[in-house]
Design an enzyme around this catalytic site. Sequence first.
Site, PDB file in Angstrom:
ATOM      1  N   GLY A 248       0.826  -1.201   0.000  1.00 46.94           N
ATOM      2  CA  GLY A 248       0.000   0.000   0.000  1.00 46.94           C
ATOM      3  C   GLY A 248       0.852   1.240   0.000  1.00 46.94           C
TER       4      GLY A 248
ATOM      5  N   THR B 213       5.201   4.325   2.261  1.00 48.61           N
ATOM      6  CA  THR B 213       4.867   3.113   1.514  1.00 48.61           C
ATOM      7  C   THR B 213       5.029   1.907   2.429  1.00 48.61           C
ATOM      8  OG1 THR B 213       5.721   4.144  -0.491  1.00 48.61           O
ATOM      9  CG2 THR B 213       5.404   1.763  -0.558  1.00 48.61           C
TER      10      THR B 213
ATOM     11  N   ASP C 133      -7.385   6.106  17.204  1.00 50.49           N
ATOM     12  CA  ASP C 133      -7.895   5.858  15.853  1.00 50.49           C
ATOM     13  C   ASP C 133      -8.496   4.450  15.747  1.00 50.49           C
ATOM     14  OD1 ASP C 133      -8.510   6.545  13.263  1.00 50.49           O
ATOM     15  OD2 ASP C 133      -6.559   5.987  12.450  1.00 50.49           O
TER      16      ASP C 133
END
Length: 644
Positions: free
Chosen positions: A16, A22, A132
């Site tokens: 991803g 990255t 999160d």
Amino acid sequence: MERTTLGPYRLMRVLGRGGMGTVYEGVNTQTGEPAAIKVLSAGLSVDREFRRRFEGEIETLKRLRHPNIVRLFGFGEQEGALYYAMELVDGLSLEEEMARGRRFHWREVARIAIQTCRALRHAHDRGVVHRDIKPANLLLKADEQVKLSDFGIARLFGTGGLTAAGNVLGTVEYMAPEQADAKPVTPKTDLYSLGAVMYALLAGRPPFRASSVPEMLEKHRSAHPEPIARYNTDVPAELERVIQELMEKSPEKRIANASVLARRLEAMLHALSPGRLQPPAVADQKSTAESPVHSSGAEEPGSPDHVPSQTGLASTRPMTTAPQPAEAVEQEHAAASDEPLAETKQTAAFDIYAIQGEQGADVRAPPGPTRPSGLFVPVPEEALDRVETEKPPRRIWLSLQTWILAVGLLGVGLVAWYLLQPPSADQLYKQITEMTARGTVSAYREAEDDINRFLELYSTDPRAETLRDYLVEIDLDRRENRLRLQAKGLATTANILPIESEYLEAIGYAYFDPETAAGKLRALLEFYGDRQDLSGPTGQILELARRRLERLERRIDFYVDPRRARIRERLAEADRIERDDPEAARRIRQAVVVLYGTKPWAAEEVTRAQEALRRQSDHPPTTKQETKQEANVHNHEANARETP
């Protein structure tokens, strides 16, 4: 040129990419162990603030060691790029499961939440708030073990500039109100987000939906989500109460901590499954168990309702970016397999940690930002879960130009916030009123999005009840259409409820025998009349039956009066001709009984015809024809006697 190695890792493919870096799938060439390599982009690696955030993320991961939390393998710097290696997990995130159409049973949701609670308790006890919690950061392995990933924006609350009030970090669909207001976060912030995730797993959608970030933040501050029962009728009331408590706007009103929440969910599972309780998490694991098995982070894929997070790196698992061809990378690896590894360095933030050299010696990192060439900085398992004393934050002096830029950006943000504010209740209600002026269900369906938006934003407004009635009409119309298709054989009748089958049978008579249809609908309403809970499919069918019966009764009344008048006219004709032609009168009365004997509205006329038939049978009248026939017979007999 795409890199093929990082430290001891051979990079196999790209998992991803994100705005900050990255993620690669790699293999440790020394041990053969797979890993997910998270790399900060080259441009950000030279930025002092981003390097500080990256190093803070590493420090966060070092504090955590739990079977339901990510495992850190090592970290370093190569060719100006900061990176660290984590365990590569073979599994999907809860978000990917939902995107594939999976609907979670409430027991599965409870067990997922219990495992997440154990991970959160471990983090909270060490001063770490995740900040999160979302479906994309909860990985589900094949054995149903949950892995909490991506502590990329988690910070030590109460210390460090990155955790000060004023910074809004997290994903807005699952963000707590205090987090949306950039207030200090606490462990209860994670509990709110966990409650929102549980809601999403049960309802198949987040608690709130909005067209902009400011609107979504405002909903977290003031709006209340729709009851879960609107989307999933199987959820126990106790579980719905737990989620409501977790999503309280005030942190003080939420459940005390993750341990209390886990015990409450376990008690609920036990109470609702007497004698068949299954361990809700990995068998025989305690909430404080230590294990070398951890998971890698995840980045949330895009969706129409998704507002992407602005912090943290990309996922360490497959994302929306397509993987790089493995064959090309393998060829480069084969060519470079005999070459020495590129130079690697350790960041200054980790100088205090000892590492194990190739000869087994304990080597301590020297002062300064770099380490000797060719070394990777592994983090052995025993080095995890060590809480180090924080250095006092350095005072950062901002230049005048920076302040001017910040004020300018703040002004732009305030203008954008003002322009993106949702309409007022009066404005939105006026718009809905204009769209639904025709008073038809089709008009309600056209305004459905605005109606839902009004109810989400202004659920306590007195006018909300009227709009909820509109939604009821829409739901009834959808169910009526589906049943109509099923009645015509154009839709499947698999898994149909008994009451739906009986309703379909009743309305099947409506077109050619409305009286029978009305009778069956009355029987249906009488049979299910003892139901106390009229919500869900049963309540909708009963409401549809009442409405259909009213329409049938009006239709029957429309043509009954002319038919009843005709019957009375024929019965009067039978009465008139009975003396002269009793057989014709009898046939008329018999026809009335045969044709209308089962019609409730013709009961009076049918009874009249039946009584006349009985009277005619018991006392047959003497007609002129019969008198003439008897006279002829009498004369014939008399003549016969007179003849010799």
